[in-house]
Design an enzyme around this catalytic site. Structure first.
Site, PDB file in Angstrom:
ATOM      1  N   PRO A  89       0.797  -1.238   0.000  1.00  0.00           N
ATOM      2  CA  PRO A  89       0.000   0.000   0.000  1.00  0.00           C
ATOM      3  C   PRO A  89       0.829   1.287   0.000  1.00  0.00           C
ATOM      4  O   PRO A  89       0.264   2.364   0.109  1.00  0.00           O
ATOM      5  CB  PRO A  89      -0.797  -0.120   1.295  1.00  0.00           C
ATOM      6  CG  PRO A  89       0.125  -0.839   2.214  1.00  0.00           C
ATOM      7  CD  PRO A  89       0.849  -1.845   1.361  1.00  0.00           C
ATOM      8  N   ASP A  97       2.598  -1.185  -8.849  1.00  0.00           N
ATOM      9  CA  ASP A  97       1.812  -2.256  -8.245  1.00  0.00           C
ATOM     10  C   ASP A  97       0.383  -2.181  -8.792  1.00  0.00           C
ATOM     11  O   ASP A  97      -0.181  -1.085  -8.851  1.00  0.00           O
ATOM     12  CB  ASP A  97       1.782  -2.127  -6.718  1.00  0.00           C
ATOM     13  CG  ASP A  97       1.363  -3.417  -6.034  1.00  0.00           C
ATOM     14  OD1 ASP A  97       0.235  -3.909  -6.305  1.00  0.00           O
ATOM     15  OD2 ASP A  97       2.152  -3.955  -5.235  1.00  0.00           O
ATOM     16  N   LYS A 134      12.317 -13.609  -0.499  1.00  0.00           N
ATOM     17  CA  LYS A 134      11.503 -14.504   0.314  1.00  0.00           C
ATOM     18  C   LYS A 134      12.074 -15.916   0.202  1.00  0.00           C
ATOM     19  O   LYS A 134      12.026 -16.531  -0.860  1.00  0.00           O
ATOM     20  CB  LYS A 134      10.052 -14.484  -0.168  1.00  0.00           C
ATOM     21  CG  LYS A 134       9.218 -13.316   0.353  1.00  0.00           C
ATOM     22  CD  LYS A 134       9.778 -11.941   0.088  1.00  0.00           C
ATOM     23  CE  LYS A 134       8.840 -10.829   0.550  1.00  0.00           C
ATOM     24  NZ  LYS A 134       9.443  -9.512   0.350  1.00  0.00           N
TER      25      LYS A 134
END
Length: 336
Positions: A206, A224, A292
């Site tokens: 966000p 995004d 990740k």
């Protein structure tokens, strides 16, 4: 020497240290605390850990004393600390005292009381005491069955926080908790961020990382398909690109001084995104990417992802931060 690492990635940290010190032995003292026994010096291991890099180790210190919990009274520890420091530092030298707990607290006192009593004792013996910011660190760690004292130069400790556990207060205007990852990196590493330059934030929604970059004077392209926090949309120097990273780089002609990437993506794929993005970065531009890694063969995953990044970047920093969970943070500089 003592080292700290995330409990879930302790085995990966141990593997990395054993590769630096063949024949060295690792003993686990607490959930996130271990001891490496080796002929190498702390400086040698710390320098090698940065160079390799050994990404899952957060903190290093030379163990000076280890007392079983039954013998580790505050009086015993404070009596021992002064002479141990006197062997290594001149009277009047400033020292940071950092205390923490790993696992079950096997003594009646906690880290705050341990810090306070050690600080008093050392100050009485002529050593100005701080929590951080000194050139030397006396570590005091309470583990499952022992209390240990360790000593390191701040550079070789890898982190100027107790056990490498960086604690950050929620800043005014915070958009999301992911901001802590970037803020922690800035606390630990003095990055030469461009002033008034251009940045691209991949996986921006966000908009937490975009907010931080704007605070530092950068004009940001936030890439995004998802929404940005409404507070960012009124900023004329935030450009929201509702698309994927691949499509954005296919069509943009803009060149960037900084690229950041916190996308939820397989580590090797995310590294490849950054390799592709290098074409749109200025020579010498920095990138910051969280990889990740999960818990399945994390050591090997990191090695492959870093090798991929090295195709286009010099790796300046790679480590698992306190605010990383199943990921590591990498800083690179574009080659050429």
């Amino acid at each position: 020497m003592l080292f700290s690492a995330s409990e879930e990635y302790f085995a990966a940290a141990s593997r990395g240290l054993r590769e630096l010190a063949p024949g060295g032995k690792v003993e686990r003292l607490g959930p996130d605390l271990g001891c490496l026994t080796t002929d190498g010096t702390l400086a040698e291991i710390a320098d090698a850990a940065r160079a390799k890099p050994v990404v899952f180790v957060r903190h290093l210190t030379e163990e000076l004393l280890r007392l079983p919990a039954a013998e580790a009274s505050l009086d015993a520890l404070t009596a021992a600390a002064g002479p141990l420091l006197a062997e290594r530092l001149d009277t009047g030298a400033e020292v940071a005292v950092q205390a923490w707990v790993s696992g079950k607290r096997a003594v009646a006192y906690g880290s705050q009381e341990l810090y306070t009593e050690l600080g008093k004792a050392l100050a009485e013996q002529g050593f100005p005491v701080h929590r951080s910011g000194a050139g030397q660190v006396l570590s005091a760690v309470i583990s499952d069955a022992h209390v240990s004292l360790g000593f390191a130069g701040t550079t070789h400790a890898l982190s100027d926080w107790p056990g490498g556990r960086v604690r950050l207060a929620k800043p005014a205007g915070q958009i999301c908790r992911a901001e802590f990852k970037l803020e922690e990196l800035f606390k630990l590493v003095d990055l030469p961020l461009p002033r008034g330059g251009t940045a691209v934030d991949l996986g921006a929604s966000p908009g937490g990382w975009t907010r931080i970059l704007r605070e530092r004077g950068l004009e940001v392209w936030a890439v995004d398909p998802g929404d940005l926090d409404p507070r960012l949309l009124t900023d004329p120097l935030v450009h929201h690109e509702r698309t994927t990273a691949g499509r954005f780089f296919e069509r943009t002609r803009q060149r960037f001084a900084l690229a950041v990437n916190d996308m939820r993506m397989d580590a090797v794929l995310s590294a490849q995104v950054m390799v592709d993005a290098a074409e749109r970065l200025l020579p010498g531009a920095l990138c910051v990417v969280t990889l990740k890694v999960g818990t399945n063969r994390p050591y090997d995953t990191v090695r492959v992802a870093l090798d991929r990044l090295r195709q286009r970047y010099e790796i300046l920093e790679a480590r698992q931060l306190q605010h990383n969970r199943h990921e590591i943070t990498v800083v690179g500089r574009r080659l050429g």
